[in-house]
Enzyme design. Sequence first.
Site, PDB file in Angstrom:
ATOM      1  N   ASP A  30       0.880  -1.169   0.000  1.00 60.09           N
ATOM      2  CA  ASP A  30       0.000   0.000   0.000  1.00 60.09           C
ATOM      3  C   ASP A  30       0.915   1.215   0.000  1.00 60.09           C
ATOM      4  O   ASP A  30       1.658   1.433   0.958  1.00 60.09           O
ATOM      5  CB  ASP A  30      -0.864  -0.051   1.267  1.00 60.09           C
ATOM      6  CG  ASP A  30      -1.752   1.177   1.439  1.00 60.09           C
ATOM      7  OD1 ASP A  30      -1.566   2.170   0.695  1.00 60.09           O
ATOM      8  OD2 ASP A  30      -2.623   1.133   2.318  1.00 60.09           O
TER       9      ASP A  30
ATOM     10  N   TYR B 111      -3.828   9.847   0.339  1.00 62.20           N
ATOM     11  CA  TYR B 111      -3.801   9.427   1.739  1.00 62.20           C
ATOM     12  C   TYR B 111      -2.827   8.258   1.940  1.00 62.20           C
ATOM     13  O   TYR B 111      -2.801   7.329   1.132  1.00 62.20           O
ATOM     14  CB  TYR B 111      -5.201   9.025   2.222  1.00 62.20           C
ATOM     15  CG  TYR B 111      -5.220   8.919   3.719  1.00 62.20           C
ATOM     16  CD1 TYR B 111      -5.163  10.062   4.505  1.00 62.20           C
ATOM     17  CD2 TYR B 111      -5.215   7.683   4.341  1.00 62.20           C
ATOM     18  CE1 TYR B 111      -5.115   9.979   5.886  1.00 62.20           C
ATOM     19  CE2 TYR B 111      -5.173   7.583   5.710  1.00 62.20           C
ATOM     20  CZ  TYR B 111      -5.121   8.737   6.481  1.00 62.20           C
ATOM     21  OH  TYR B 111      -5.063   8.639   7.840  1.00 62.20           O
TER      22      TYR B 111
ATOM     23  N   ASN C 205      16.200  -7.418   0.506  1.00 57.60           N
ATOM     24  CA  ASN C 205      14.992  -8.239   0.482  1.00 57.60           C
ATOM     25  C   ASN C 205      13.844  -7.432   1.076  1.00 57.60           C
ATOM     26  O   ASN C 205      14.059  -6.742   2.070  1.00 57.60           O
ATOM     27  CB  ASN C 205      15.278  -9.467   1.356  1.00 57.60           C
ATOM     28  CG  ASN C 205      14.272 -10.541   1.163  1.00 57.60           C
ATOM     29  OD1 ASN C 205      13.093 -10.321   1.379  1.00 57.60           O
ATOM     30  ND2 ASN C 205      14.714 -11.702   0.751  1.00 57.60           N
TER      31      ASN C 205
ATOM     32  N   ASP D 151      -7.352  -7.426   0.875  1.00 58.67           N
ATOM     33  CA  ASP D 151      -7.219  -6.128   1.536  1.00 58.67           C
ATOM     34  C   ASP D 151      -8.069  -6.139   2.799  1.00 58.67           C
ATOM     35  O   ASP D 151      -9.128  -6.772   2.841  1.00 58.67           O
ATOM     36  CB  ASP D 151      -7.657  -4.993   0.601  1.00 58.67           C
ATOM     37  CG  ASP D 151      -7.258  -3.624   1.171  1.00 58.67           C
ATOM     38  OD1 ASP D 151      -6.240  -3.548   1.881  1.00 58.67           O
ATOM     39  OD2 ASP D 151      -7.971  -2.646   0.903  1.00 58.67           O
ATOM     40  N   LYS D 152      -7.579  -5.430   3.825  1.00 58.63           N
ATOM     41  CA  LYS D 152      -8.217  -5.347   5.143  1.00 58.63           C
ATOM     42  C   LYS D 152      -8.254  -6.716   5.836  1.00 58.63           C
ATOM     43  O   LYS D 152      -9.290  -7.183   6.311  1.00 58.63           O
ATOM     44  CB  LYS D 152      -9.648  -4.767   5.041  1.00 58.63           C
ATOM     45  CG  LYS D 152      -9.771  -3.493   4.220  1.00 58.63           C
ATOM     46  CD  LYS D 152      -8.876  -2.363   4.704  1.00 58.63           C
ATOM     47  CE  LYS D 152      -9.108  -1.118   3.884  1.00 58.63           C
ATOM     48  NZ  LYS D 152      -7.938  -0.691   3.099  1.00 58.63           N
TER      49      LYS D 152
ATOM     50  N   TYR E 171       0.265   0.117  15.219  1.00 56.99           N
ATOM     51  CA  TYR E 171      -0.628  -0.112  14.085  1.00 56.99           C
ATOM     52  C   TYR E 171      -0.330   0.871  12.958  1.00 56.99           C
ATOM     53  O   TYR E 171      -0.388   2.085  13.160  1.00 56.99           O
ATOM     54  CB  TYR E 171      -2.100   0.010  14.505  1.00 56.99           C
ATOM     55  CG  TYR E 171      -3.013  -0.265  13.334  1.00 56.99           C
ATOM     56  CD1 TYR E 171      -3.112  -1.535  12.805  1.00 56.99           C
ATOM     57  CD2 TYR E 171      -3.730   0.761  12.729  1.00 56.99           C
ATOM     58  CE1 TYR E 171      -3.897  -1.795  11.706  1.00 56.99           C
ATOM     59  CE2 TYR E 171      -4.528   0.516  11.626  1.00 56.99           C
ATOM     60  CZ  TYR E 171      -4.607  -0.769  11.121  1.00 56.99           C
ATOM     61  OH  TYR E 171      -5.383  -1.017  10.024  1.00 56.99           O
TER      62      TYR E 171
ATOM     63  N   LYS F 184      -3.209  -2.571   7.806  1.00 55.52           N
ATOM     64  CA  LYS F 184      -3.351  -4.026   7.898  1.00 55.52           C
ATOM     65  C   LYS F 184      -2.376  -4.690   6.932  1.00 55.52           C
ATOM     66  O   LYS F 184      -1.915  -4.080   5.981  1.00 55.52           O
ATOM     67  CB  LYS F 184      -4.809  -4.390   7.582  1.00 55.52           C
ATOM     68  CG  LYS F 184      -5.274  -5.632   8.277  1.00 55.52           C
ATOM     69  CD  LYS F 184      -5.190  -5.518   9.771  1.00 55.52           C
ATOM     70  CE  LYS F 184      -5.264  -6.886  10.431  1.00 55.52           C
ATOM     71  NZ  LYS F 184      -4.788  -6.847  11.805  1.00 55.52           N
ATOM     72  N   ASP F 185      -2.102  -5.971   7.176  1.00 56.55           N
ATOM     73  CA  ASP F 185      -1.053  -6.663   6.428  1.00 56.55           C
ATOM     74  C   ASP F 185      -1.420  -6.896   4.962  1.00 56.55           C
ATOM     75  O   ASP F 185      -0.590  -6.819   4.088  1.00 56.55           O
ATOM     76  CB  ASP F 185      -0.737  -7.991   7.117  1.00 56.55           C
ATOM     77  CG  ASP F 185      -0.697  -7.822   8.619  1.00 56.55           C
ATOM     78  OD1 ASP F 185       0.018  -6.922   9.069  1.00 56.55           O
ATOM     79  OD2 ASP F 185      -1.412  -8.543   9.337  1.00 56.55           O
TER      80      ASP F 185
ATOM     81  N   LYS G 130      -4.158 -31.656 -11.833  1.00 57.52           N
ATOM     82  CA  LYS G 130      -3.336 -32.878 -11.912  1.00 57.52           C
ATOM     83  C   LYS G 130      -2.995 -33.403 -10.511  1.00 57.52           C
ATOM     84  O   LYS G 130      -3.883 -33.810  -9.807  1.00 57.52           O
ATOM     85  CB  LYS G 130      -2.059 -32.632 -12.733  1.00 57.52           C
ATOM     86  CG  LYS G 130      -2.347 -32.435 -14.199  1.00 57.52           C
ATOM     87  CD  LYS G 130      -2.748 -33.738 -14.850  1.00 57.52           C
ATOM     88  CE  LYS G 130      -3.231 -33.516 -16.284  1.00 57.52           C
ATOM     89  NZ  LYS G 130      -4.017 -34.635 -16.784  1.00 57.52           N
TER      90      LYS G 130
ATOM     91  N   ARG H 198      -9.583   0.118  10.751  1.00 59.07           N
ATOM     92  CA  ARG H 198      -8.439   0.267  11.668  1.00 59.07           C
ATOM     93  C   ARG H 198      -7.832  -1.095  12.013  1.00 59.07           C
ATOM     94  O   ARG H 198      -7.204  -1.250  13.063  1.00 59.07           O
ATOM     95  CB  ARG H 198      -8.847   1.025  12.942  1.00 59.07           C
ATOM     96  CG  ARG H 198      -9.340   2.426  12.652  1.00 59.07           C
ATOM     97  CD  ARG H 198      -9.847   3.161  13.858  1.00 59.07           C
ATOM     98  NE  ARG H 198     -10.530   4.383  13.428  1.00 59.07           N
ATOM     99  CZ  ARG H 198      -9.937   5.545  13.204  1.00 59.07           C
ATOM    100  NH1 ARG H 198      -8.650   5.649  13.370  1.00 59.07           N
ATOM    101  NH2 ARG H 198     -10.619   6.591  12.791  1.00 59.07           N
TER     102      ARG H 198
ATOM    103  N   TYR I  97      -1.574  -2.653  19.855  1.00 60.01           N
ATOM    104  CA  TYR I  97      -0.754  -1.845  18.946  1.00 60.01           C
ATOM    105  C   TYR I  97      -1.446  -0.512  18.619  1.00 60.01           C
ATOM    106  O   TYR I  97      -0.937   0.292  17.874  1.00 60.01           O
ATOM    107  CB  TYR I  97      -0.464  -2.621  17.660  1.00 60.01           C
ATOM    108  CG  TYR I  97       0.361  -3.846  17.926  1.00 60.01           C
ATOM    109  CD1 TYR I  97       1.752  -3.749  18.003  1.00 60.01           C
ATOM    110  CD2 TYR I  97      -0.234  -5.083  18.164  1.00 60.01           C
ATOM    111  CE1 TYR I  97       2.518  -4.862  18.286  1.00 60.01           C
ATOM    112  CE2 TYR I  97       0.523  -6.190  18.450  1.00 60.01           C
ATOM    113  CZ  TYR I  97       1.900  -6.081  18.508  1.00 60.01           C
ATOM    114  OH  TYR I  97       2.662  -7.176  18.797  1.00 60.01           O
TER     115      TYR I  97
HETATM  116  P1  13P Z   1      -4.972  -0.607   4.958  1.00 59.58           P
HETATM  117  O1  13P Z   1      -4.063  -1.494   5.729  1.00 59.58           O
HETATM  118  O2  13P Z   1      -5.615  -1.299   3.826  1.00 59.58           O
HETATM  119  O3  13P Z   1      -4.268   0.641   4.572  1.00 59.58           O
HETATM  120  O4  13P Z   1      -6.178  -0.203   5.912  1.00 59.58           O
HETATM  121  C1  13P Z   1      -5.898   0.520   7.037  1.00 59.58           C
HETATM  122  C2  13P Z   1      -7.087   0.862   7.876  1.00 59.58           C
HETATM  123  O5  13P Z   1      -6.906   0.970   9.065  1.00 59.58           O
HETATM  124  C3  13P Z   1      -8.399   1.092   7.321  1.00 59.58           C
HETATM  125  O6  13P Z   1      -9.342   1.437   8.286  1.00 59.58           O
HETATM  126  P1  13P Z   2      -9.316 -32.920 -15.584  1.00 58.01           P
HETATM  127  O1  13P Z   2      -9.531 -34.389 -15.612  1.00 58.01           O
HETATM  128  O2  13P Z   2      -9.550 -32.251 -16.865  1.00 58.01           O
HETATM  129  O3  13P Z   2      -8.044 -32.523 -14.883  1.00 58.01           O
HETATM  130  O4  13P Z   2     -10.494 -32.320 -14.654  1.00 58.01           O
HETATM  131  C1  13P Z   2     -10.590 -32.765 -13.383  1.00 58.01           C
HETATM  132  C2  13P Z   2     -11.035 -31.620 -12.617  1.00 58.01           C
HETATM  133  O5  13P Z   2     -10.254 -30.758 -12.355  1.00 58.01           O
HETATM  134  C3  13P Z   2     -12.432 -31.513 -12.218  1.00 58.01           C
HETATM  135  O6  13P Z   2     -12.566 -30.729 -11.071  1.00 58.01           O
HETATM  136 MG    MG Z   3      -4.062   2.056   3.302  1.00 55.68          MG
HETATM  137 MG    MG Z   4      -4.690  -2.255   2.243  1.00 57.66          MG
END
Ligand code: 13P
Ligand code: 13P
Ligand code: MG
Ligand code: MG
Length: 369
Positions: free
Chosen positions: A11, A90, A104, A131-132, A231, A234-235, A245, A268, A349
């Site tokens: 976000d 926002y 990372n 989301d949320k 806080y 949200k994650d 298969k 929130r 939090y």
């Molecule tokens: P997001 O984590 O999607 O930004 O939402 C935050 C939030 O507190 C909404 O009320």
């Molecule tokens: P297939 O035999 O085509 O893989 O279909 C099986 C299947 O996924 C049905 O839910």
């Molecule tokens: Mg947000």
């Molecule tokens: Mg979000």
Amino acid sequence: MKTTLSIIKADTGSVGGHNKPSELMVKKAKEVVENGINKGLFTDGRVTYTGDDIALLMVHSKGVDHPDIHKFAWDTFLETTKIAKSQGLYGAGQDLLKDAFSGNVRGMGPGSAEIEIEERAAEPFIVFAGDKCGPGVFNYPLFEGFASPYHNAGLLLAPEMKAGFTFHIMDVNYTEADRVISLKVPEDYYDICVLLRDPNHYVIESVVENATGLVAAVASTARLHNIAGKYVGKDDPVAIVRSQKQFPSTGEILSPWALAHLTLGDNRGSHHVAVMPVKQNTIISYFDGPTIMSAAGYCVHEGKLTEAVDYFDQPFWDVVREKASLKTLDMRAQGFYGPTMAGMDELEYTGVVENLKRLNEKFVVRKHV
Ligand code: 13P
Ligand code: 13P
Ligand code: MG
Ligand code: MG
């Protein structure tokens, strides 16, 4: 050569409150991803949003946790943050919780789920983006979709799945390192239930097929309050699930989402509501919610993606959406009392701690007579 699927989301700002990224932000992310493909950093990529979270899906051969891929995602989110700031949106840069990139995105705010695979002749997979909600939103549908014959009829009908699956489950309250337990169905069925019943503490990190050793599913595990100490939003997790298969069928993986299960994350990040399955690029509205989940299906072949099939954009899900609205309204009718709001472990939090501290001083202790 192996193929890696990387989904990294964040976000980085939103129009209105926490409702949707701006068109300019999404356009920018698409341009940057197109450049990434042209430069050969990855072989294919897609940009979508779910509520206020932008997700980058990248296909490459660099393996999971590759610094070039993670740096690319981080830099893309810096670009969209720049636009969000310039538009006065926002929560610009909301999920970028660290100042400098360090190899990372894990532990820095953005959520990520990555899987390295040997492409099958046909390699169908589903990308879930929520989301949320927190990463524990996947506990119910992933466990049911893989381990329960109510949803995964393949456990009864397809010999390949008879040996079951191993669930790698993370203790997300442990912040010094990754604390993970590996448990198998059918042997450890009840032990897995003991952990997954608490989705704010124990979350599924990945699912591996016992017979083949193949990774079938991966999910993001980031808890933003663990990174920020308070806080900050949200994650809003993502997951990748392979299907067909030797794995459950696509329909078996989608089946549990018809419950519209209750989860923590609305308004929130502090309220329990029902998860509404929605099509890709859906906005947030009622009570900063409800919690939404999109599911995009693709096949990947030699590093290239097909067009997406937008699974929840199908008439069946209309009635599930209606059910989700009714369940959410039922919870909301009870306001803040009892189970409608998060427990203290999650609320600690937020500012509620200050309020309790202040009130605590006003308590008087009356002696028993
Ligand atoms: P997001 O984590 O999607 O930004 O939402 C935050 C939030 O507190 C909404 O009320
Ligand atoms: P297939 O035999 O085509 O893989 O279909 C099986 C299947 O996924 C049905 O839910
Ligand atoms: Mg947000
Ligand atoms: Mg979000």
